[in-house]
Motif scaffolding. Structure first.
Motif, PDB file in Angstrom:
ATOM      1  N   ALA A  82       9.872  -8.836  25.877  1.00 30.53           N
ATOM      2  CA  ALA A  82      10.097  -8.162  24.589  1.00 30.53           C
ATOM      3  C   ALA A  82      11.549  -8.354  24.155  1.00 30.53           C
ATOM      4  O   ALA A  82      11.843  -8.644  22.986  1.00 30.53           O
ATOM      5  N   GLN A  83      12.457  -8.213  25.098  1.00 39.00           N
ATOM      6  CA  GLN A  83      13.880  -8.377  24.783  1.00 39.00           C
ATOM      7  C   GLN A  83      14.170  -9.816  24.332  1.00 39.00           C
ATOM      8  O   GLN A  83      14.902 -10.039  23.369  1.00 39.00           O
ATOM      9  N   ALA A  84      13.560 -10.785  25.019  1.00 40.00           N
ATOM     10  CA  ALA A  84      13.785 -12.188  24.642  1.00 40.00           C
ATOM     11  C   ALA A  84      13.292 -12.451  23.215  1.00 40.00           C
ATOM     12  O   ALA A  84      13.949 -13.151  22.435  1.00 40.00           O
ATOM     13  N   LEU A  85      12.145 -11.874  22.864  1.00 34.16           N
ATOM     14  CA  LEU A  85      11.604 -12.065  21.505  1.00 34.16           C
ATOM     15  C   LEU A  85      12.518 -11.422  20.461  1.00 34.16           C
ATOM     16  O   LEU A  85      12.796 -12.016  19.412  1.00 34.16           O
ATOM     17  N   ALA A  86      12.993 -10.217  20.761  1.00 31.39           N
ATOM     18  CA  ALA A  86      13.882  -9.537  19.813  1.00 31.39           C
ATOM     19  C   ALA A  86      15.175 -10.336  19.655  1.00 31.39           C
ATOM     20  O   ALA A  86      15.673 -10.515  18.539  1.00 31.39           O
ATOM     21  N   GLU A  87      15.712 -10.820  20.761  1.00 34.63           N
ATOM     22  CA  GLU A  87      16.978 -11.571  20.675  1.00 34.63           C
ATOM     23  C   GLU A  87      16.802 -12.856  19.880  1.00 34.63           C
ATOM     24  O   GLU A  87      17.690 -13.277  19.156  1.00 34.63           O
ATOM     25  N   GLU A  88      15.652 -13.482  20.010  1.00 34.39           N
ATOM     26  CA  GLU A  88      15.429 -14.741  19.300  1.00 34.39           C
ATOM     27  C   GLU A  88      15.133 -14.512  17.807  1.00 34.39           C
ATOM     28  O   GLU A  88      15.619 -15.252  16.969  1.00 34.39           O
ATOM     29  N   PHE A  89      14.343 -13.501  17.482  1.00 29.30           N
ATOM     30  CA  PHE A  89      13.789 -13.434  16.115  1.00 29.30           C
ATOM     31  C   PHE A  89      14.293 -12.272  15.261  1.00 29.30           C
ATOM     32  O   PHE A  89      13.927 -12.172  14.089  1.00 29.30           O
ATOM     33  N   TRP A  90      15.085 -11.364  15.815  1.00 28.22           N
ATOM     34  CA  TRP A  90      15.617 -10.254  15.013  1.00 28.22           C
ATOM     35  C   TRP A  90      17.029 -10.545  14.579  1.00 28.22           C
ATOM     36  O   TRP A  90      17.783 -11.120  15.379  1.00 28.22           O
ATOM     37  N   PRO A  91      17.434 -10.111  13.408  1.00 29.87           N
ATOM     38  CA  PRO A  91      16.554  -9.537  12.401  1.00 29.87           C
ATOM     39  C   PRO A  91      15.634 -10.594  11.818  1.00 29.87           C
ATOM     40  O   PRO A  91      16.041 -11.735  11.660  1.00 29.87           O
ATOM     41  N   GLY A  92      14.393 -10.186  11.503  1.00 33.57           N
ATOM     42  CA  GLY A  92      13.434 -11.144  10.969  1.00 33.57           C
ATOM     43  C   GLY A  92      12.029 -10.590  10.935  1.00 33.57           C
ATOM     44  O   GLY A  92      11.792  -9.444  11.333  1.00 33.57           O
ATOM     45  N   PRO A  93      11.061 -11.407  10.469  1.00 31.31           N
ATOM     46  CA  PRO A  93       9.701 -10.913  10.202  1.00 31.31           C
ATOM     47  C   PRO A  93       8.797 -10.844  11.431  1.00 31.31           C
ATOM     48  O   PRO A  93       7.671 -11.313  11.407  1.00 31.31           O
ATOM     49  N   LEU A  94       9.315 -10.265  12.518  1.00 29.19           N
ATOM     50  CA  LEU A  94       8.517 -10.077  13.736  1.00 29.19           C
ATOM     51  C   LEU A  94       8.521  -8.601  14.106  1.00 29.19           C
ATOM     52  O   LEU A  94       9.589  -8.001  14.277  1.00 29.19           O
ATOM     53  N   THR A  95       7.321  -8.010  14.240  1.00 32.74           N
ATOM     54  CA  THR A  95       7.177  -6.627  14.705  1.00 32.74           C
ATOM     55  C   THR A  95       6.687  -6.647  16.143  1.00 32.74           C
ATOM     56  O   THR A  95       5.726  -7.354  16.458  1.00 32.74           O
ATOM     57  N   LEU A  96       7.354  -5.879  17.000  1.00 33.96           N
ATOM     58  CA  LEU A  96       6.944  -5.788  18.402  1.00 33.96           C
ATOM     59  C   LEU A  96       6.297  -4.435  18.647  1.00 33.96           C
ATOM     60  O   LEU A  96       6.881  -3.396  18.306  1.00 33.96           O
ATOM     61  N   VAL A  97       5.095  -4.429  19.212  1.00 30.89           N
ATOM     62  CA  VAL A  97       4.436  -3.180  19.610  1.00 30.89           C
ATOM     63  C   VAL A  97       4.672  -2.995  21.108  1.00 30.89           C
ATOM     64  O   VAL A  97       4.255  -3.827  21.926  1.00 30.89           O
TER      65      VAL A  97
END
Ligand code: AMP
Ligand code: MG
Length: 316
Positions: A82-97
């Motif tokens: 989850a952290q890797a996804l947030a670091e790569e794509f935030w800020p941006g159009p990805l919502t993590l549940v």
């Protein structure tokens, strides 16, 4: 009384918006995906008003918008993936549940009492400035009556909700134009809950092949209701010609009454989709026919929205 409209990037507007939100108000804000109707995620009365303003069924959990990872960690528990996804794509159009943090500043109504929470850091400058000034997470579903076409301009917001909200911040047309991609992350497992403004292929570079959540009738998310994003007109998909009484939404070499992208660019098509459906809807045709859209890249999300726009309408 109609909600006032203020320029989003003006310091006075942002301060006014922050004051309204702290006091339990509802403020429509620009994000890079679509306009969101924001309320303080911890304020149960404000969130109840938000559901009422949208006429949204209560079982739908909302996305909590944060300035970034630091604020997000107050709300959700981040695995390494989850952290890797947030670091790569935030800020941006990805919502993590993610699993909800025990002390999350979130009222039960905001996430429908689930033990998970949906989190996103929007990339729009005005949304970022507001979140940083408030230092509070904001729930912000699309700023339109539930089930209708999502708003990609401030005027679209006023067309649907002007009587029920407190303020609209005008940040111009939304650059992405489609809602966020929603991915649930459980430890090292990721599942695609809703295709959206970030293409699956980009996410899969980090997650590997994504499973798609079953398209059951269970309303896991608003975007997953079968009829959603619906214009007044009926919608006919994969149309190559215009039949009697139809208007045609084109793509590529099929020009139509409006062409989503004459050069066949799916990013451009995504940006224009909702505004084009609204415009064709005003022509009073019984049916909007839609040219075939390729399934790759953002085409997955565009086709998802079009299928829901075409689905039989709930009578409720
Ligand atoms: P919207 O705010 O209308 O763009 O949509 C919110 C989206 O967030 C829905 O499509 C849901 O899939 C998703 N969502 C929000 N909270 C949760 C949650 N706790 N579990 C699963 N999905 C969620
Ligand atoms: Mg919506």
């Amino acid at each position: 009384m109609s909600a006032p409209l203020l320029p989003a990037l003006d310091k006075t507007s942002l301060t006014h918006a922050a004051t309204l939100l702290r006091g339990g108000g509802l403020v429509a804000i620009p994000t890079e995906t679509v306009y969101g109707l924001a309320a303080n995620a911890a304020d149960a009365d404000a969130v109840a008003r938000l559901y009422e303003a949208k006429g949204r069924p209560r079982f739908n959990p909302l996305i909590a918008h944060v300035s970034g990872l630091e604020m997000a960690k107050r709300l959700g528990v981040f695995s390494e993936l989850a952290q890797a996804l947030a670091e790569e794509f935030w800020p941006g159009p990805l919502t993590l549940v993610l699993p909800k943090h025990r002390d999350a500043p979130l009222c039960d109504l905001a996430n429908a009492g689930l033990d998970s929470v949906a989190l996103r850091a929007p990339a729009h400058e005005a949304a970022q400035a507001l979140l940083r000034e408030l230092d509070l997470p904001l729930v912000a579903p699309s700023a339109n009556p539930s089930g209708a076409i999502s708003p990609t301009t401030a005027q679209h917001v006023l067309d649907g909700l002007s009587e029920t909200i407190d303020l609209v911040l005008d940040g111009g047309p939304c650059p992405v134009g489609l809602e966020s991609t929603v991915v649930a992350v459980d430890g090292d497992q990721a599942t695609l809950l809703r295709p959206g403004g970030l293409a699956r292929s980009a996410i899969e570079k980090i997650t590997g092949p994504l499973a798609m959540a079953g398209d059951s009738d269970a309303p896991q998310s608003p975007g997953m209701l079968k009829s959603h994003y619906a214009p007044n007109a009926a919608v006919r998909l994969n149309a190559t010609t215009r039949r009697d009484g139809e208007v045609l939404l084109g793509f590529g070499s099929i020009a139509g009454d409006i062409n989503l992208s004459a050069r066949g660019d799916l990013v451009e098509a995504a940006t224009r989709l909702f505004a084009a459906l609204r415009e064709l809807d005003t022509k009073g045709a019984k049916t909007i026919a839609v040219a075939p859209i390729p399934a790759e890249g953002l085409g997955e999300a565009i086709n998802d929205r079009l299928r829901r726009a075409a689905a039989p309408r709930d009578t409720a």
